[in-house]
Design a protein around this motif. Sequence first.
Motif, PDB file in Angstrom:
ATOM      1  N   HIS A 279      -4.960  10.989  -5.833  1.00  0.00           N
ATOM      2  CA  HIS A 279      -4.878   9.526  -5.994  1.00  0.00           C
ATOM      3  C   HIS A 279      -3.919   8.968  -4.966  1.00  0.00           C
ATOM      4  O   HIS A 279      -2.934   9.623  -4.602  1.00  0.00           O
ATOM      5  N   PHE A 280      -4.182   7.783  -4.476  1.00  0.00           N
ATOM      6  CA  PHE A 280      -3.155   7.049  -3.734  1.00  0.00           C
ATOM      7  C   PHE A 280      -3.257   5.566  -4.059  1.00  0.00           C
ATOM      8  O   PHE A 280      -4.323   5.048  -4.391  1.00  0.00           O
ATOM      9  N   ASN A 281      -2.121   4.887  -4.000  1.00  0.00           N
ATOM     10  CA  ASN A 281      -2.124   3.460  -4.329  1.00  0.00           C
ATOM     11  C   ASN A 281      -2.371   2.645  -3.071  1.00  0.00           C
ATOM     12  O   ASN A 281      -2.398   3.163  -1.941  1.00  0.00           O
ATOM     13  N   SER A 282      -2.548   1.351  -3.280  1.00  0.00           N
ATOM     14  CA  SER A 282      -2.913   0.498  -2.145  1.00  0.00           C
ATOM     15  C   SER A 282      -1.790   0.409  -1.121  1.00  0.00           C
ATOM     16  O   SER A 282      -2.061   0.186   0.060  1.00  0.00           O
ATOM     17  N   SER A 283      -0.541   0.570  -1.552  1.00  0.00           N
ATOM     18  CA  SER A 283       0.554   0.563  -0.582  1.00  0.00           C
ATOM     19  C   SER A 283       0.447   1.748   0.367  1.00  0.00           C
ATOM     20  O   SER A 283       0.807   1.649   1.546  1.00  0.00           O
ATOM     21  N   THR A 284      -0.041   2.862  -0.138  1.00  0.00           N
ATOM     22  CA  THR A 284      -0.244   4.031   0.720  1.00  0.00           C
ATOM     23  C   THR A 284      -1.359   3.767   1.726  1.00  0.00           C
ATOM     24  O   THR A 284      -1.258   4.151   2.897  1.00  0.00           O
ATOM     25  N   ILE A 285      -2.410   3.102   1.271  1.00  0.00           N
ATOM     26  CA  ILE A 285      -3.514   2.770   2.180  1.00  0.00           C
ATOM     27  C   ILE A 285      -2.977   1.940   3.344  1.00  0.00           C
ATOM     28  O   ILE A 285      -3.366   2.138   4.501  1.00  0.00           O
ATOM     29  N   THR A 286      -2.073   1.027   3.044  1.00  0.00           N
ATOM     30  CA  THR A 286      -1.486   0.191   4.093  1.00  0.00           C
ATOM     31  C   THR A 286      -0.804   1.046   5.150  1.00  0.00           C
ATOM     32  O   THR A 286      -0.962   0.815   6.354  1.00  0.00           O
ATOM     33  N   SER A 287      -0.052   2.048   4.721  1.00  0.00           N
ATOM     34  CA  SER A 287       0.619   2.929   5.692  1.00  0.00           C
ATOM     35  C   SER A 287      -0.386   3.731   6.506  1.00  0.00           C
ATOM     36  O   SER A 287      -0.201   3.936   7.710  1.00  0.00           O
ATOM     37  N   VAL A 288      -1.445   4.177   5.849  1.00  0.00           N
ATOM     38  CA  VAL A 288      -2.469   4.949   6.571  1.00  0.00           C
ATOM     39  C   VAL A 288      -3.131   4.064   7.642  1.00  0.00           C
ATOM     40  O   VAL A 288      -3.375   4.500   8.768  1.00  0.00           O
ATOM     41  N   ILE A 289      -3.399   2.819   7.291  1.00  0.00           N
ATOM     42  CA  ILE A 289      -4.008   1.899   8.265  1.00  0.00           C
ATOM     43  C   ILE A 289      -3.088   1.707   9.467  1.00  0.00           C
ATOM     44  O   ILE A 289      -3.530   1.708  10.621  1.00  0.00           O
TER      45      ILE A 289
END
Lengths: 149, 164
Positions: free
Chosen positions: A93-103
Amino acid sequence: MTSSQTANPTDPAGSANASQTRPETLEGLHAGDLRIDSQLDTTVTPPALRLLWTGRSSDRHPASVLDPYFVKAVAAAVARSAAIELHFEKLDHFNSSTITSVIQMIQDALERKVRITIFYDHQLKWQKLSFDVLRVFAKGDDVFQIKAV
Amino acid sequence: MRNFNFLIDLPVRSEWANVELLRISILNCFTVIFADLQGCHTFAMIAGELLENAIKYGQWDKAEPLLRLRVWGEPHHVSIEVENPIGDGSQPAVQELTRTLEWLDGFSDRESAYRARLLDIAASPREQGRKSRLGLARIAYEGNCNVSAQIMGDTVRVTAMMEL
């Protein structure tokens, strides 16, 4: 998020490939329930800096740990003329804040002309939804790719 | 499954660690109700994102601040709702919530909205403490659900409803 950078386990089999899949180029990251192991595979062309995600990324401020780590990863890839592979297949699982860092990492890599490929498990619906849509950053070349495995 | 009406209604302490505890609890609860484990992950993600927003943007300096999670199922849909206190200090966040929901409504489909948000993030400068504003768009897109908010005096209630 508290973190500790961890050395990767070496190949217990001591195979010939192990000497060319060097874990020491970029340390892994262990932060809360998230672990990212790194491997540099020099048996492929270009070399592949693999970041293997496991566990869960649900910190309130994941960027405080992930962003500096990703900066190091991109720098390591540039220094070795390597491509980056982000392997999410084992991530729970990852949260949307993590998605931001990946982007942000994807953007940094592309700006520095580093090839980057995302791998996800196509049998997991949540992974398909989360990662397939990142094709929005693809430019029609092979610099940024997403692969379902 | 046609006859699975249920209601989970929990008062929750507004500690960050509780988000993951509840996300996993919701995952387990839904797993015992539905055969579709993949869909259960989506329900759990939605609960997690809503709880994260509530803890981040709620006003927690009141005497008895209340964070409340409600999850209920009816024959054709499931709803996940989180309620948190608001006050003068949280007005910018409430306004942002309203703007984001209006922004989502402006798209013909949820995936387009999510893609637009991803591109916004990519175009934004990297900065300490940045707000991704991605959670609601993710809920709408990955959950394929309607997201709405009710502001009632000193509380805000955000609800995600998924058709089954």
